[in-house]
Design a protein around this motif. Sequence first.
Motif, PDB file in Angstrom:
ATOM      1  N   PRO A  63       0.791  -1.228   0.000  1.00  0.00           N
ATOM      2  CA  PRO A  63       0.000   0.000   0.000  1.00  0.00           C
ATOM      3  C   PRO A  63       0.829   1.288   0.000  1.00  0.00           C
ATOM      4  N   GLN A  64       2.119   1.205   0.253  1.00  0.00           N
ATOM      5  CA  GLN A  64       2.959   2.397   0.278  1.00  0.00           C
ATOM      6  C   GLN A  64       3.637   2.673  -1.063  1.00  0.00           C
ATOM      7  N   PHE A  65       3.571   1.741  -1.977  1.00  0.00           N
ATOM      8  CA  PHE A  65       4.325   1.838  -3.219  1.00  0.00           C
ATOM      9  C   PHE A  65       3.834   2.967  -4.128  1.00  0.00           C
ATOM     10  N   PHE A  66       2.569   2.938  -4.510  1.00  0.00           N
ATOM     11  CA  PHE A  66       2.053   3.943  -5.447  1.00  0.00           C
ATOM     12  C   PHE A  66       2.002   5.348  -4.847  1.00  0.00           C
ATOM     13  N   PRO A  67       1.597   5.514  -3.580  1.00  0.00           N
ATOM     14  CA  PRO A  67       1.710   6.863  -3.003  1.00  0.00           C
ATOM     15  C   PRO A  67       3.169   7.346  -2.966  1.00  0.00           C
ATOM     16  N   GLY A  68       4.110   6.423  -2.798  1.00  0.00           N
ATOM     17  CA  GLY A  68       5.534   6.799  -2.825  1.00  0.00           C
ATOM     18  C   GLY A  68       5.960   7.290  -4.196  1.00  0.00           C
ATOM     19  N   ILE A  69       5.466   6.643  -5.245  1.00  0.00           N
ATOM     20  CA  ILE A  69       5.768   7.090  -6.611  1.00  0.00           C
ATOM     21  C   ILE A  69       5.177   8.477  -6.850  1.00  0.00           C
ATOM     22  N   ILE A  70       3.952   8.684  -6.377  1.00  0.00           N
ATOM     23  CA  ILE A  70       3.316   9.991  -6.556  1.00  0.00           C
ATOM     24  C   ILE A  70       4.078  11.068  -5.793  1.00  0.00           C
ATOM     25  N   ALA A  71       4.475  10.778  -4.554  1.00  0.00           N
ATOM     26  CA  ALA A  71       5.233  11.756  -3.766  1.00  0.00           C
ATOM     27  C   ALA A  71       6.571  12.076  -4.433  1.00  0.00           C
ATOM     28  N   ALA A  72       7.266  11.056  -4.931  1.00  0.00           N
ATOM     29  CA  ALA A  72       8.533  11.297  -5.621  1.00  0.00           C
ATOM     30  C   ALA A  72       8.326  12.144  -6.870  1.00  0.00           C
TER      31      ALA A  72
END
Length: 186
Positions: A63-72
């Motif tokens: 669950p942290q992967f896609f929000p991490g991509i968006i934040a980056a």
Amino acid sequence: MPSNNPTSVSATVGDRLRFQRGSGLRGIAKALIMPGVLVAFAVYLLVGIVTMRVPANAAFPGPQFFPGIIAAGLFLFAGILAVGAVRGALVTPTADEEQTGDRAVRVDWRSFAWVAGSFLVFAFVLGILGWIVAAALLFAGIARGFGQRRMLFALLVGLTISSLSYIAFDMGLGLSLPSGILGWSF
């Protein structure tokens, strides 16, 4: 019919646009508003990612992967915009650039308020109204920010898209979205 909104297609097709530049520190500060908003949202996402409770048995991507991509991506875009804003505020156009026929435009703060306000309203009402209604309101608000005057039409399109995405995520992928006041389950 031409639009006063510089972001609308009718205002930009066939024209070269450039933002009016301020001079000195005031111009740089104004140019750094949008990168600042992007950084603030990216930090908000990053805090949510770090404080998220993830089950130990969660598989990759998790669950942290896609929000991490968006934040980056938000941090990257904010950096690119900040560099461009500072360069644009410090460089004065030459006489040739002034005579190219580029049309100077300003930020349409009313449109910006519609778009930003729609996201804020969406964030606050998602749990109460549910995905279908909140996403439809988000779509209609952003459409209004980009110049759509027929709000009922925008709301109907938003309801259609949000309903289809709800069905795709909930029934197709098995990921639950908030149902809110509608409260049904399939």
